[in-house]
Design a protein around this motif. Structure first.
Motif, mmCIF file in Angstrom:
data_model
loop_
_atom_site.group_PDB
_atom_site.id
_atom_site.type_symbol
_atom_site.label_atom_id
_atom_site.label_comp_id
_atom_site.label_asym_id
_atom_site.label_seq_id
_atom_site.Cartn_x
_atom_site.Cartn_y
_atom_site.Cartn_z
ATOM 1 N N ALA A 48 -17.676 -45.774 18.938
ATOM 2 C CA ALA A 48 -17.872 -45.728 17.483
ATOM 3 C C ALA A 48 -18.717 -44.520 17.096
ATOM 4 O O ALA A 48 -18.444 -43.857 16.100
ATOM 5 N N ALA A 49 -19.740 -44.219 17.899
ATOM 6 C CA ALA A 49 -20.600 -43.062 17.625
ATOM 7 C C ALA A 49 -19.794 -41.776 17.685
ATOM 8 O O ALA A 49 -19.991 -40.870 16.862
ATOM 9 N N GLN A 50 -18.879 -41.687 18.627
ATOM 10 C CA GLN A 50 -18.033 -40.495 18.733
ATOM 11 C C GLN A 50 -17.194 -40.322 17.475
ATOM 12 O O GLN A 50 -17.069 -39.218 16.955
ATOM 13 N N ARG A 51 -16.652 -41.415 16.962
ATOM 14 C CA ARG A 51 -15.875 -41.342 15.713
ATOM 15 C C ARG A 51 -16.752 -40.863 14.557
ATOM 16 O O ARG A 51 -16.313 -40.077 13.717
ATOM 17 N N LEU A 52 -17.989 -41.341 14.514
ATOM 18 C CA LEU A 52 -18.903 -40.898 13.454
ATOM 19 C C LEU A 52 -19.177 -39.410 13.564
ATOM 20 O O LEU A 52 -19.200 -38.689 12.568
ATOM 21 N N LEU A 53 -19.401 -38.947 14.783
ATOM 22 C CA LEU A 53 -19.707 -37.528 14.988
ATOM 23 C C LEU A 53 -18.512 -36.634 14.658
ATOM 24 O O LEU A 53 -18.694 -35.464 14.329
ATOM 25 N N GLU A 54 -17.313 -37.171 14.728
ATOM 26 C CA GLU A 54 -16.107 -36.403 14.407
ATOM 27 C C GLU A 54 -15.827 -36.381 12.908
ATOM 28 O O GLU A 54 -14.949 -35.662 12.457
ATOM 29 N N SER A 55 -16.562 -37.165 12.129
ATOM 30 C CA SER A 55 -16.357 -37.200 10.686
ATOM 31 C C SER A 55 -16.938 -35.932 10.061
ATOM 32 O O SER A 55 -17.743 -35.238 10.675
ATOM 33 N N PRO A 56 -16.562 -35.640 8.821
ATOM 34 C CA PRO A 56 -17.114 -34.454 8.159
ATOM 35 C C PRO A 56 -18.605 -34.567 7.851
ATOM 36 O O PRO A 56 -19.278 -33.568 7.668
ATOM 37 N N ALA A 57 -19.112 -35.785 7.775
ATOM 38 C CA ALA A 57 -20.542 -35.973 7.470
ATOM 39 C C ALA A 57 -21.387 -35.607 8.681
ATOM 40 O O ALA A 57 -21.056 -35.949 9.808
ATOM 41 N N GLN A 58 -22.468 -34.900 8.446
ATOM 42 C CA GLN A 58 -23.382 -34.525 9.520
ATOM 43 C C GLN A 58 -24.528 -35.508 9.660
ATOM 44 O O GLN A 58 -25.146 -35.590 10.702
ATOM 45 N N HIS A 59 -24.830 -36.224 8.614
ATOM 46 C CA HIS A 59 -26.021 -37.050 8.580
ATOM 47 C C HIS A 59 -25.654 -38.527 8.692
ATOM 48 O O HIS A 59 -24.749 -38.997 8.005
ATOM 49 N N LEU A 60 -26.362 -39.241 9.557
ATOM 50 C CA LEU A 60 -26.036 -40.624 9.858
ATOM 51 C C LEU A 60 -27.237 -41.529 9.613
ATOM 52 O O LEU A 60 -28.350 -41.186 9.991
ATOM 53 N N VAL A 61 -26.979 -42.679 9.005
ATOM 54 C CA VAL A 61 -27.986 -43.726 8.854
ATOM 55 C C VAL A 61 -27.454 -44.953 9.583
ATOM 56 O O VAL A 61 -26.356 -45.420 9.269
ATOM 57 N N LEU A 62 -28.198 -45.442 10.569
ATOM 58 C CA LEU A 62 -27.837 -46.690 11.231
ATOM 59 C C LEU A 62 -28.611 -47.820 10.565
ATOM 60 O O LEU A 62 -29.836 -47.855 10.634
ATOM 61 N N GLU A 63 -27.895 -48.710 9.904
ATOM 62 C CA GLU A 63 -28.482 -49.887 9.280
ATOM 63 C C GLU A 63 -28.504 -50.959 10.364
ATOM 64 O O GLU A 63 -27.473 -51.411 10.833
ATOM 65 N N MET A 64 -29.705 -51.320 10.830
ATOM 66 C CA MET A 64 -29.876 -52.107 12.047
ATOM 67 C C MET A 64 -30.259 -53.567 11.804
ATOM 68 O O MET A 64 -30.606 -54.264 12.748
ATOM 69 N N SER A 65 -30.188 -54.058 10.579
ATOM 70 C CA SER A 65 -30.687 -55.409 10.295
ATOM 71 C C SER A 65 -30.002 -56.493 11.119
ATOM 72 O O SER A 65 -30.587 -57.543 11.372
ATOM 73 N N GLY A 66 -28.789 -56.259 11.560
ATOM 74 C CA GLY A 66 -28.056 -57.249 12.334
ATOM 75 C C GLY A 66 -28.244 -57.156 13.832
ATOM 76 O O GLY A 66 -27.642 -57.925 14.582
ATOM 77 N N VAL A 67 -29.075 -56.227 14.293
ATOM 78 C CA VAL A 67 -29.291 -56.069 15.737
ATOM 79 C C VAL A 67 -30.330 -57.094 16.188
ATOM 80 O O VAL A 67 -31.444 -57.124 15.678
ATOM 81 N N ASP A 68 -29.945 -57.927 17.150
ATOM 82 C CA ASP A 68 -30.888 -58.948 17.616
ATOM 83 C C ASP A 68 -31.403 -58.692 19.028
ATOM 84 O O ASP A 68 -32.233 -59.448 19.529
ATOM 85 N N PHE A 69 -30.954 -57.614 19.667
ATOM 86 C CA PHE A 69 -31.434 -57.279 21.008
ATOM 87 C C PHE A 69 -31.174 -55.807 21.259
ATOM 88 O O PHE A 69 -30.107 -55.292 20.928
ATOM 89 N N LEU A 70 -32.154 -55.118 21.827
ATOM 90 C CA LEU A 70 -32.022 -53.704 22.194
ATOM 91 C C LEU A 70 -32.710 -53.512 23.533
ATOM 92 O O LEU A 70 -33.917 -53.730 23.649
ATOM 93 N N ASP A 71 -31.933 -53.123 24.556
ATOM 94 C CA ASP A 71 -32.554 -52.821 25.845
ATOM 95 C C ASP A 71 -32.571 -51.315 26.054
ATOM 96 O O ASP A 71 -32.217 -50.543 25.152
ATOM 97 N N SER A 72 -32.988 -50.885 27.227
ATOM 98 C CA SER A 72 -33.131 -49.451 27.490
ATOM 99 C C SER A 72 -31.793 -48.723 27.406
ATOM 100 O O SER A 72 -31.742 -47.571 26.968
ATOM 101 N N ALA A 73 -30.712 -49.382 27.791
ATOM 102 C CA ALA A 73 -29.398 -48.743 27.702
ATOM 103 C C ALA A 73 -29.006 -48.535 26.239
ATOM 104 O O ALA A 73 -28.495 -47.472 25.865
ATOM 105 N N GLY A 74 -29.245 -49.542 25.406
ATOM 106 C CA GLY A 74 -28.948 -49.404 23.983
ATOM 107 C C GLY A 74 -29.805 -48.344 23.315
ATOM 108 O O GLY A 74 -29.323 -47.552 22.503
ATOM 109 N N LEU A 75 -31.084 -48.310 23.679
ATOM 110 C CA LEU A 75 -31.980 -47.286 23.141
ATOM 111 C C LEU A 75 -31.520 -45.896 23.561
ATOM 112 O O LEU A 75 -31.509 -44.959 22.757
ATOM 113 N N ASN A 76 -31.114 -45.757 24.812
ATOM 114 C CA ASN A 76 -30.623 -44.476 25.303
ATOM 115 C C ASN A 76 -29.390 -44.026 24.513
ATOM 116 O O ASN A 76 -29.261 -42.850 24.170
#
Length: 127
Positions: free
Chosen positions: A47-75
């Protein structure tokens, strides 16, 4: 795995022009939900690759639905931030849950990733 949530981009990825964006490019707001770990990493990276291929350069990740983040996700988030910067844009995080905020703070990632209480608060970003 039964009962496991995943990163959900779907219809939540939408262009949104920020009034104070220093670039003429649109900003993409992507809502992320579920667990961000080594199992959901491939889906997030695709999904991130698709975002980076879009014409928009600037990204906001709305994270309210994230209930777990480990080191792999942070990376994965840090890699996305680096790739956005390499393309002349930036990544900011918004609506980050307390537990995820603690991970960002403990690892020092909050010094690299701008974090806002709400998407609307990110108006002064991206720069």
């Amino acid at each position: 795995m039964e009962g496991r949530t995943s990163v959900d981009w779907g219809a939540e990825v939408r262009p949104h022009p920020f009034e104070r964006c220093l670039s003429a490019s649109a900003v993409l707001i992507a809502a992320v939900s579920g667990e961000m770990d080594y199992l959901t990493g491939p889906e997030f990276r695709a999904a991130a690759q698709r975002l980076l291929e879009s014409p928009a350069q600037h990204l906001v990740l709305e994270m309210s639905g994230v209930d777990f983040l480990d080191s792999a996700g942070l990376n994965d988030v840090l890699r996305l931030s680096k790739r956005a910067a390499e393309g002349g844009g930036c990544l900011v995080l918004a609506a980050v849950p307390t537990l995820v905020r603690q991970v960002l703070s403990l690892t020092g990632a909050d010094a690299v990733l701008p974090v806002y209480a709400q998407v609307a608060d990110a108006r002064n970003e991206p720069r």
